[in-house]
Motif scaffolding. Sequence first.
Motif, PDB file in Angstrom:
ATOM      1  N   LEU A  38       0.651  -1.106  -0.006  1.00 18.35           N
ATOM      2  CA  LEU A  38       0.186   0.160  -0.103  1.00 18.35           C
ATOM      3  C   LEU A  38       0.788   1.175   0.043  1.00 18.35           C
ATOM      4  O   LEU A  38       0.296   2.236  -0.494  1.00 18.35           O
ATOM      5  CB  LEU A  38      -0.961  -0.022   1.068  1.00 18.35           C
ATOM      6  CG  LEU A  38      -1.925  -1.322   1.234  1.00 18.35           C
ATOM      7  CD1 LEU A  38      -2.805  -1.094   2.451  1.00 18.35           C
ATOM      8  CD2 LEU A  38      -2.948  -1.107   0.073  1.00 18.35           C
ATOM      9  N   GLY A  39       2.232   1.178   0.507  1.00 17.81           N
ATOM     10  CA  GLY A  39       3.030   2.233   0.610  1.00 17.81           C
ATOM     11  C   GLY A  39       3.758   2.521  -0.596  1.00 17.81           C
ATOM     12  O   GLY A  39       4.181   3.913  -0.920  1.00 17.81           O
ATOM     13  N   PHE A  40       4.424   1.534  -1.382  1.00 17.22           N
ATOM     14  CA  PHE A  40       5.063   1.479  -2.412  1.00 17.22           C
ATOM     15  C   PHE A  40       4.581   0.949  -3.678  1.00 17.22           C
ATOM     16  O   PHE A  40       4.785   1.652  -4.650  1.00 17.22           O
ATOM     17  CB  PHE A  40       6.460   0.989  -2.011  1.00 17.22           C
ATOM     18  CG  PHE A  40       7.145   1.534  -0.810  1.00 17.22           C
ATOM     19  CD1 PHE A  40       7.995   2.786  -0.907  1.00 17.22           C
ATOM     20  CD2 PHE A  40       7.435   0.871   0.072  1.00 17.22           C
ATOM     21  CE1 PHE A  40       8.567   3.292   0.019  1.00 17.22           C
ATOM     22  CE2 PHE A  40       7.920   1.413   1.350  1.00 17.22           C
ATOM     23  CZ  PHE A  40       8.437   2.675   1.269  1.00 17.22           C
ATOM     24  N   LEU A  41       4.212  -0.251  -3.606  1.00 19.72           N
ATOM     25  CA  LEU A  41       3.586  -0.864  -5.245  1.00 19.72           C
ATOM     26  C   LEU A  41       2.485  -0.086  -5.517  1.00 19.72           C
ATOM     27  O   LEU A  41       2.427   0.174  -6.929  1.00 19.72           O
ATOM     28  CB  LEU A  41       3.644  -2.366  -4.859  1.00 19.72           C
ATOM     29  CG  LEU A  41       4.746  -3.128  -4.388  1.00 19.72           C
ATOM     30  CD1 LEU A  41       4.552  -4.457  -4.132  1.00 19.72           C
ATOM     31  CD2 LEU A  41       5.997  -2.764  -5.240  1.00 19.72           C
ATOM     32  N   LEU A  42       1.402   0.259  -4.701  1.00 23.38           N
ATOM     33  CA  LEU A  42       0.359   0.906  -5.194  1.00 23.38           C
ATOM     34  C   LEU A  42       0.479   2.197  -5.768  1.00 23.38           C
ATOM     35  O   LEU A  42       0.154   2.483  -6.833  1.00 23.38           O
ATOM     36  CB  LEU A  42      -0.842   0.770  -4.412  1.00 23.38           C
ATOM     37  CG  LEU A  42      -2.292   1.155  -4.558  1.00 23.38           C
ATOM     38  CD1 LEU A  42      -2.748   0.074  -5.878  1.00 23.38           C
ATOM     39  CD2 LEU A  42      -3.170   1.009  -3.572  1.00 23.38           C
ATOM     40  N   PRO A  43       1.099   3.121  -4.869  1.00 22.81           N
ATOM     41  CA  PRO A  43       1.438   4.430  -5.532  1.00 22.81           C
ATOM     42  C   PRO A  43       2.256   4.573  -6.739  1.00 22.81           C
ATOM     43  O   PRO A  43       2.278   5.540  -7.473  1.00 22.81           O
ATOM     44  CB  PRO A  43       2.195   5.348  -4.341  1.00 22.81           C
ATOM     45  CG  PRO A  43       1.916   4.451  -3.096  1.00 22.81           C
ATOM     46  CD  PRO A  43       1.760   2.766  -3.690  1.00 22.81           C
ATOM     47  N   PHE A  44       3.370   3.727  -6.969  1.00 20.23           N
ATOM     48  CA  PHE A  44       4.058   3.555  -8.134  1.00 20.23           C
ATOM     49  C   PHE A  44       3.474   2.922  -9.271  1.00 20.23           C
ATOM     50  O   PHE A  44       4.266   2.936 -10.311  1.00 20.23           O
ATOM     51  CB  PHE A  44       5.477   3.007  -7.783  1.00 20.23           C
ATOM     52  CG  PHE A  44       6.327   4.057  -6.738  1.00 20.23           C
ATOM     53  CD1 PHE A  44       6.335   5.359  -7.027  1.00 20.23           C
ATOM     54  CD2 PHE A  44       6.831   3.566  -5.815  1.00 20.23           C
ATOM     55  CE1 PHE A  44       7.174   6.123  -6.024  1.00 20.23           C
ATOM     56  CE2 PHE A  44       7.597   4.306  -5.127  1.00 20.23           C
ATOM     57  CZ  PHE A  44       7.820   5.731  -4.818  1.00 20.23           C
ATOM     58  N   GLY A  45       2.412   2.794  -9.128  1.00 23.87           N
ATOM     59  CA  GLY A  45       1.618   1.751 -10.285  1.00 23.87           C
ATOM     60  C   GLY A  45       2.007   0.601 -10.504  1.00 23.87           C
ATOM     61  O   GLY A  45       1.918  -0.090 -11.760  1.00 23.87           O
ATOM     62  N   LEU A  46       2.574  -0.157  -9.659  1.00 30.07           N
ATOM     63  CA  LEU A  46       3.030  -1.511  -9.970  1.00 30.07           C
ATOM     64  C   LEU A  46       1.980  -2.645  -9.574  1.00 30.07           C
ATOM     65  O   LEU A  46       2.152  -3.755 -10.019  1.00 30.07           O
ATOM     66  CB  LEU A  46       4.526  -1.983  -9.212  1.00 30.07           C
ATOM     67  CG  LEU A  46       5.580  -1.011  -9.334  1.00 30.07           C
ATOM     68  CD1 LEU A  46       7.061  -1.340  -8.555  1.00 30.07           C
ATOM     69  CD2 LEU A  46       6.263  -1.308 -10.823  1.00 30.07           C
ATOM     70  N   ILE A  47       1.007  -2.047  -8.862  1.00 34.43           N
ATOM     71  CA  ILE A  47      -0.030  -3.038  -8.762  1.00 34.43           C
ATOM     72  C   ILE A  47      -1.303  -2.198  -8.766  1.00 34.43           C
ATOM     73  O   ILE A  47      -1.263  -1.087  -8.536  1.00 34.43           O
ATOM     74  CB  ILE A  47       0.004  -3.568  -7.260  1.00 34.43           C
ATOM     75  CG1 ILE A  47       0.956  -4.630  -6.791  1.00 34.43           C
ATOM     76  CG2 ILE A  47      -1.311  -4.240  -6.910  1.00 34.43           C
ATOM     77  CD1 ILE A  47       0.964  -4.859  -5.481  1.00 34.43           C
ATOM     78  N   GLN A  48      -2.298  -2.708  -9.528  1.00 32.88           N
ATOM     79  CA  GLN A  48      -3.439  -1.848 -10.118  1.00 32.88           C
ATOM     80  C   GLN A  48      -4.311  -2.164  -8.852  1.00 32.88           C
ATOM     81  O   GLN A  48      -4.533  -3.149  -8.293  1.00 32.88           O
ATOM     82  CB  GLN A  48      -4.187  -2.691 -11.202  1.00 32.88           C
ATOM     83  CG  GLN A  48      -3.252  -2.595 -12.422  1.00 32.88           C
ATOM     84  CD  GLN A  48      -2.917  -1.194 -13.009  1.00 32.88           C
ATOM     85  OE1 GLN A  48      -3.752  -0.290 -12.635  1.00 32.88           O
ATOM     86  NE2 GLN A  48      -1.746  -0.991 -13.297  1.00 32.88           N
ATOM     87  N   PRO A  49      -5.344  -0.998  -8.361  1.00 31.01           N
ATOM     88  CA  PRO A  49      -6.044  -0.812  -7.308  1.00 31.01           C
ATOM     89  C   PRO A  49      -7.527  -1.930  -7.784  1.00 31.01           C
ATOM     90  O   PRO A  49      -7.784  -2.457  -6.734  1.00 31.01           O
ATOM     91  CB  PRO A  49      -6.615   0.584  -7.539  1.00 31.01           C
ATOM     92  CG  PRO A  49      -5.394   1.148  -8.152  1.00 31.01           C
ATOM     93  CD  PRO A  49      -4.931   0.387  -9.068  1.00 31.01           C
ATOM     94  N   ASP A  50      -7.428  -2.232  -8.898  1.00 30.15           N
ATOM     95  CA  ASP A  50      -8.829  -3.177  -9.407  1.00 30.15           C
ATOM     96  C   ASP A  50      -8.320  -4.595  -8.694  1.00 30.15           C
ATOM     97  O   ASP A  50      -9.338  -5.276  -8.120  1.00 30.15           O
ATOM     98  CB  ASP A  50      -8.787  -3.164 -10.781  1.00 30.15           C
ATOM     99  CG  ASP A  50      -9.201  -1.848 -11.423  1.00 30.15           C
ATOM    100  OD1 ASP A  50      -9.976  -1.081 -10.527  1.00 30.15           O
ATOM    101  OD2 ASP A  50      -9.167  -1.515 -12.449  1.00 30.15           O
ATOM    102  N   ASN A  51      -6.863  -4.912  -8.691  1.00 33.44           N
ATOM    103  CA  ASN A  51      -6.817  -6.191  -8.362  1.00 33.44           C
ATOM    104  C   ASN A  51      -7.014  -6.503  -6.703  1.00 33.44           C
ATOM    105  O   ASN A  51      -7.390  -7.513  -6.338  1.00 33.44           O
ATOM    106  CB  ASN A  51      -5.079  -6.697  -8.620  1.00 33.44           C
ATOM    107  CG  ASN A  51      -4.927  -6.649 -10.052  1.00 33.44           C
ATOM    108  OD1 ASN A  51      -5.925  -7.100 -10.712  1.00 33.44           O
ATOM    109  ND2 ASN A  51      -3.881  -6.436 -10.582  1.00 33.44           N
ATOM    110  N   ILE A  52      -6.632  -5.236  -5.816  1.00 32.22           N
ATOM    111  CA  ILE A  52      -6.629  -5.392  -4.283  1.00 32.22           C
ATOM    112  C   ILE A  52      -8.260  -5.340  -4.156  1.00 32.22           C
ATOM    113  O   ILE A  52      -8.866  -6.067  -3.071  1.00 32.22           O
ATOM    114  CB  ILE A  52      -6.111  -4.294  -3.876  1.00 32.22           C
ATOM    115  CG1 ILE A  52      -4.608  -4.058  -4.141  1.00 32.22           C
ATOM    116  CG2 ILE A  52      -6.536  -3.940  -2.671  1.00 32.22           C
ATOM    117  CD1 ILE A  52      -3.683  -2.893  -3.638  1.00 32.22           C
ATOM    118  N   ILE A  53      -9.097  -4.540  -5.027  1.00 31.11           N
ATOM    119  CA  ILE A  53     -10.662  -4.431  -4.753  1.00 31.11           C
ATOM    120  C   ILE A  53     -11.231  -5.897  -5.263  1.00 31.11           C
ATOM    121  O   ILE A  53     -11.849  -6.332  -4.381  1.00 31.11           O
ATOM    122  CB  ILE A  53     -10.927  -3.450  -5.353  1.00 31.11           C
ATOM    123  CG1 ILE A  53     -10.615  -2.096  -4.916  1.00 31.11           C
ATOM    124  CG2 ILE A  53     -12.568  -3.300  -5.541  1.00 31.11           C
ATOM    125  CD1 ILE A  53     -11.132  -0.942  -5.856  1.00 31.11           C
ATOM    126  N   ALA A  54     -10.842  -6.403  -6.194  1.00 36.87           N
ATOM    127  CA  ALA A  54     -11.316  -7.729  -6.414  1.00 36.87           C
ATOM    128  C   ALA A  54     -10.885  -8.946  -5.379  1.00 36.87           C
ATOM    129  O   ALA A  54     -11.910  -9.649  -5.246  1.00 36.87           O
ATOM    130  CB  ALA A  54     -10.868  -8.192  -7.715  1.00 36.87           C
TER     131      ALA A  54
END
Length: 114
Positions: A36-52
Amino acid sequence: MDKLNPKRSNEPAVWLLFGAGGAISAVAFPVLVLILGFLLPFGLIQPDNIIAFAHTWIGKLIILALVIFPAWCGIHRIHLGLHDFKVHVPAGGWIFYGLAMLFSLLTVFAVFNI
């Protein structure tokens, strides 16, 4: 006579929740900071994947474990910290652990309504 019929205590259950919360915090929170602090803000993980993932039953169980057990750990630490500072709250066990139980129930209700 007292040794044959010892007084019942809630300490084993509370220490189980406290220990589980401390262990989950120590193991999972560094991973959460990474995601949540590095991968998500830098766009390495899509928020849709976390929500799914949060909408699956295993995701909901993980969210519950990551919220409820550390909350019990924190509330137990606050209760014991006040006791160490000789601040004795009347019916402190009922108040603190009752708040932890209320928080747990509200968390279960909120997570299963995702």
